[in-house]
Design a protein around this motif. Structure first.
Motif, PDB file in Angstrom:
ATOM      1  N   PRO A   1       0.853  -1.190   0.000  1.00  0.00           N
ATOM      2  CA  PRO A   1       0.000   0.000   0.000  1.00  0.00           C
ATOM      3  C   PRO A   1       0.892   1.245   0.000  1.00  0.00           C
ATOM      4  O   PRO A   1       2.108   1.142   0.220  1.00  0.00           O
ATOM      5  CB  PRO A   1      -0.751  -0.122   1.333  1.00  0.00           C
ATOM      6  N   PRO A   2       0.327   2.412  -0.209  1.00  0.00           N
ATOM      7  CA  PRO A   2       1.113   3.644  -0.048  1.00  0.00           C
ATOM      8  C   PRO A   2       1.668   3.742   1.377  1.00  0.00           C
ATOM      9  O   PRO A   2       1.064   3.222   2.330  1.00  0.00           O
ATOM     10  CB  PRO A   2       0.111   4.757  -0.325  1.00  0.00           C
ATOM     11  N   LEU A   3       2.790   4.422   1.522  1.00  0.00           N
ATOM     12  CA  LEU A   3       3.455   4.531   2.823  1.00  0.00           C
ATOM     13  C   LEU A   3       2.510   5.042   3.906  1.00  0.00           C
ATOM     14  O   LEU A   3       2.467   4.478   5.010  1.00  0.00           O
ATOM     15  CB  LEU A   3       4.682   5.439   2.720  1.00  0.00           C
TER      16      LEU A   3
ATOM     17  N   ASP B   1      -0.661   4.770   4.183  1.00  0.00           N
ATOM     18  CA  ASP B   1      -1.609   3.721   4.550  1.00  0.00           C
ATOM     19  C   ASP B   1      -0.937   2.629   5.364  1.00  0.00           C
ATOM     20  O   ASP B   1      -1.522   2.087   6.307  1.00  0.00           O
ATOM     21  CB  ASP B   1      -2.271   3.132   3.309  1.00  0.00           C
ATOM     22  N   TYR B   2       0.293   2.268   4.998  1.00  0.00           N
ATOM     23  CA  TYR B   2       1.042   1.272   5.776  1.00  0.00           C
ATOM     24  C   TYR B   2       1.179   1.735   7.230  1.00  0.00           C
ATOM     25  O   TYR B   2       0.873   0.982   8.163  1.00  0.00           O
ATOM     26  CB  TYR B   2       2.420   1.051   5.150  1.00  0.00           C
ATOM     27  N   LEU B   3       1.607   2.971   7.413  1.00  0.00           N
ATOM     28  CA  LEU B   3       1.806   3.503   8.760  1.00  0.00           C
ATOM     29  C   LEU B   3       0.477   3.587   9.516  1.00  0.00           C
ATOM     30  O   LEU B   3       0.400   3.234  10.695  1.00  0.00           O
ATOM     31  CB  LEU B   3       2.477   4.873   8.688  1.00  0.00           C
ATOM     32  N   ARG B   4      -0.589   4.013   8.856  1.00  0.00           N
ATOM     33  CA  ARG B   4      -1.909   4.127   9.473  1.00  0.00           C
ATOM     34  C   ARG B   4      -2.458   2.755   9.854  1.00  0.00           C
ATOM     35  O   ARG B   4      -2.978   2.559  10.960  1.00  0.00           O
ATOM     36  CB  ARG B   4      -2.865   4.826   8.500  1.00  0.00           C
ATOM     37  N   LEU B   5      -2.340   1.774   8.948  1.00  0.00           N
ATOM     38  CA  LEU B   5      -2.842   0.426   9.242  1.00  0.00           C
ATOM     39  C   LEU B   5      -2.158  -0.172  10.454  1.00  0.00           C
ATOM     40  O   LEU B   5      -2.800  -0.844  11.270  1.00  0.00           O
ATOM     41  CB  LEU B   5      -2.637  -0.492   8.041  1.00  0.00           C
TER      42      LEU B   5
ATOM     43  N   SER C   1       2.611  -2.090  16.430  1.00  0.00           N
ATOM     44  CA  SER C   1       3.429  -0.992  16.937  1.00  0.00           C
ATOM     45  C   SER C   1       3.626   0.073  15.857  1.00  0.00           C
ATOM     46  O   SER C   1       3.783  -0.245  14.679  1.00  0.00           O
ATOM     47  CB  SER C   1       4.782  -1.524  17.411  1.00  0.00           C
ATOM     48  N   PRO C   2       3.595   1.347  16.260  1.00  0.00           N
ATOM     49  CA  PRO C   2       3.828   2.413  15.285  1.00  0.00           C
ATOM     50  C   PRO C   2       5.269   2.390  14.780  1.00  0.00           C
ATOM     51  O   PRO C   2       6.174   1.966  15.494  1.00  0.00           O
ATOM     52  CB  PRO C   2       3.541   3.692  16.068  1.00  0.00           C
ATOM     53  N   LYS C   3       5.453   2.820  13.549  1.00  0.00           N
ATOM     54  CA  LYS C   3       6.788   2.896  12.952  1.00  0.00           C
ATOM     55  C   LYS C   3       6.995   4.277  12.360  1.00  0.00           C
ATOM     56  O   LYS C   3       6.044   4.975  12.009  1.00  0.00           O
ATOM     57  CB  LYS C   3       6.957   1.827  11.850  1.00  0.00           C
ATOM     58  N   SER C   4       8.251   4.665  12.214  1.00  0.00           N
ATOM     59  CA  SER C   4       8.586   5.949  11.606  1.00  0.00           C
ATOM     60  C   SER C   4       8.426   5.859  10.093  1.00  0.00           C
ATOM     61  O   SER C   4       8.332   4.757   9.530  1.00  0.00           O
ATOM     62  CB  SER C   4      10.027   6.327  11.943  1.00  0.00           C
ATOM     63  N   GLY C   5       8.439   6.996   9.450  1.00  0.00           N
ATOM     64  CA  GLY C   5       8.377   7.013   7.994  1.00  0.00           C
ATOM     65  C   GLY C   5       9.531   6.254   7.367  1.00  0.00           C
ATOM     66  O   GLY C   5       9.355   5.525   6.385  1.00  0.00           O
ATOM     67  N   ALA C   6      10.724   6.391   7.934  1.00  0.00           N
ATOM     68  CA  ALA C   6      11.895   5.689   7.394  1.00  0.00           C
ATOM     69  C   ALA C   6      11.746   4.175   7.559  1.00  0.00           C
ATOM     70  O   ALA C   6      12.082   3.410   6.651  1.00  0.00           O
ATOM     71  CB  ALA C   6      13.172   6.173   8.080  1.00  0.00           C
ATOM     72  N   GLN C   7      11.241   3.744   8.704  1.00  0.00           N
ATOM     73  CA  GLN C   7      11.016   2.308   8.913  1.00  0.00           C
ATOM     74  C   GLN C   7       9.969   1.787   7.939  1.00  0.00           C
ATOM     75  O   GLN C   7      10.118   0.711   7.359  1.00  0.00           O
ATOM     76  CB  GLN C   7      10.574   2.041  10.351  1.00  0.00           C
ATOM     77  N   GLY C   8       8.900   2.538   7.767  1.00  0.00           N
ATOM     78  CA  GLY C   8       7.858   2.131   6.841  1.00  0.00           C
ATOM     79  C   GLY C   8       8.362   2.054   5.410  1.00  0.00           C
ATOM     80  O   GLY C   8       8.056   1.096   4.684  1.00  0.00           O
ATOM     81  N   ALA C   9       9.122   3.041   4.999  1.00  0.00           N
ATOM     82  CA  ALA C   9       9.678   3.037   3.639  1.00  0.00           C
ATOM     83  C   ALA C   9      10.566   1.823   3.430  1.00  0.00           C
ATOM     84  O   ALA C   9      10.528   1.184   2.373  1.00  0.00           O
ATOM     85  CB  ALA C   9      10.449   4.331   3.380  1.00  0.00           C
TER      86      ALA C   9
ATOM     87  N   ASN D   1     -10.285   2.450  -0.370  1.00  0.00           N
ATOM     88  CA  ASN D   1      -9.534   2.694   0.855  1.00  0.00           C
ATOM     89  C   ASN D   1      -8.758   1.432   1.202  1.00  0.00           C
ATOM     90  O   ASN D   1      -9.300   0.330   1.126  1.00  0.00           O
ATOM     91  CB  ASN D   1     -10.480   3.020   2.018  1.00  0.00           C
ATOM     92  N   VAL D   2      -7.510   1.591   1.624  1.00  0.00           N
ATOM     93  CA  VAL D   2      -6.718   0.448   2.056  1.00  0.00           C
ATOM     94  C   VAL D   2      -7.188   0.035   3.444  1.00  0.00           C
ATOM     95  O   VAL D   2      -7.188   0.846   4.373  1.00  0.00           O
ATOM     96  CB  VAL D   2      -5.209   0.782   2.058  1.00  0.00           C
ATOM     97  N   VAL D   3      -7.616  -1.236   3.570  1.00  0.00           N
ATOM     98  CA  VAL D   3      -8.175  -1.715   4.836  1.00  0.00           C
ATOM     99  C   VAL D   3      -7.416  -2.902   5.421  1.00  0.00           C
ATOM    100  O   VAL D   3      -7.689  -3.316   6.537  1.00  0.00           O
ATOM    101  CB  VAL D   3      -9.669  -2.070   4.687  1.00  0.00           C
ATOM    102  N   GLY D   4      -6.459  -3.458   4.680  1.00  0.00           N
ATOM    103  CA  GLY D   4      -5.689  -4.592   5.173  1.00  0.00           C
ATOM    104  C   GLY D   4      -4.400  -4.738   4.403  1.00  0.00           C
ATOM    105  O   GLY D   4      -4.249  -4.211   3.291  1.00  0.00           O
ATOM    106  N   MET D   5      -3.460  -5.475   4.996  1.00  0.00           N
ATOM    107  CA  MET D   5      -2.162  -5.679   4.343  1.00  0.00           C
ATOM    108  C   MET D   5      -1.439  -6.856   4.982  1.00  0.00           C
ATOM    109  O   MET D   5      -1.805  -7.345   6.049  1.00  0.00           O
ATOM    110  CB  MET D   5      -1.289  -4.438   4.458  1.00  0.00           C
ATOM    111  N   GLY D   6      -0.397  -7.289   4.309  1.00  0.00           N
ATOM    112  CA  GLY D   6       0.515  -8.301   4.815  1.00  0.00           C
ATOM    113  C   GLY D   6       1.699  -8.402   3.888  1.00  0.00           C
ATOM    114  O   GLY D   6       1.610  -8.040   2.709  1.00  0.00           O
TER     115      GLY D   6
END
Length: 145
Positions: A14-16, A18-22, A29-37, A55-60
């Motif tokens: 997903p877009p960064l 959305d990854y961070l929000r999900l 656990s929350p992650k920083s933008g750099a970790q997510g990227a 809307n992005v609602v799930g990921m893996g």
């Protein structure tokens, strides 16, 4: 349970944002933008799910070497969209990708929160204890003792 008709599973991350929000909204656990990227670009394969409004609602994702070792990570579904086959569809798609591209004998691992245990056991995952020990190490920040 098959994926509910109001959802589509897509190949890729997903877009960064959305990854961070999900992660946060699904209690990971929350992650920083750099970790997510790094997660988005460093994964072996990724899947995400969108609803009818896109809307992005799930990921893996799968982290691995593409040869014998694969780690299932970041399986997440927004709470309002749980119970509709989203997590199972994501996991099934990731496992199918591993089965299609990995040689026989590939080693697939994961660390699950207790609520996800049933999802993984239904797909053949077994607890490794007492024969093995699962461990982790969180690296300290530079300069921190």
């Amino acid at each position: 349970m098959p994926l509910h008709r109001d959802y589509r599973i897509l190949d890729g991350p997903p877009p960064l944002a959305d990854y961070l929000r999900l992660r946060v909204e699904s209690s990971l656990s929350p992650k920083s933008g750099a970790q997510g990227a790094g997660a988005l670009t460093g994964s072996w394969t990724f899947r995400h799910v969108i609803d009818t409004l896109e809307n992005v609602v799930g990921m893996g994702r799968v982290v691995g070497d593409g040869a014998w070792y694969f780690l299932i990570a970041d399986i997440a579904t927004l709470p309002a969209h749980q119970g509709r086959g989203t997590g199972g569809a994501i996991l099934d798609a990731l496992l199918a990708h591993i089965a299609e591209h990995a040689p026989p004998g590939a080693y697939v691992t994961l660390t699950a929160d207790p609520p996800g245990r049933r999802l993984y056991e239904q797909r053949g995952f077994v607890d490794i204890a007492p024969g093995r020990t699962g461990m982790h190490l969180v690296m300290p920040s530079p300069g921190v003792q």
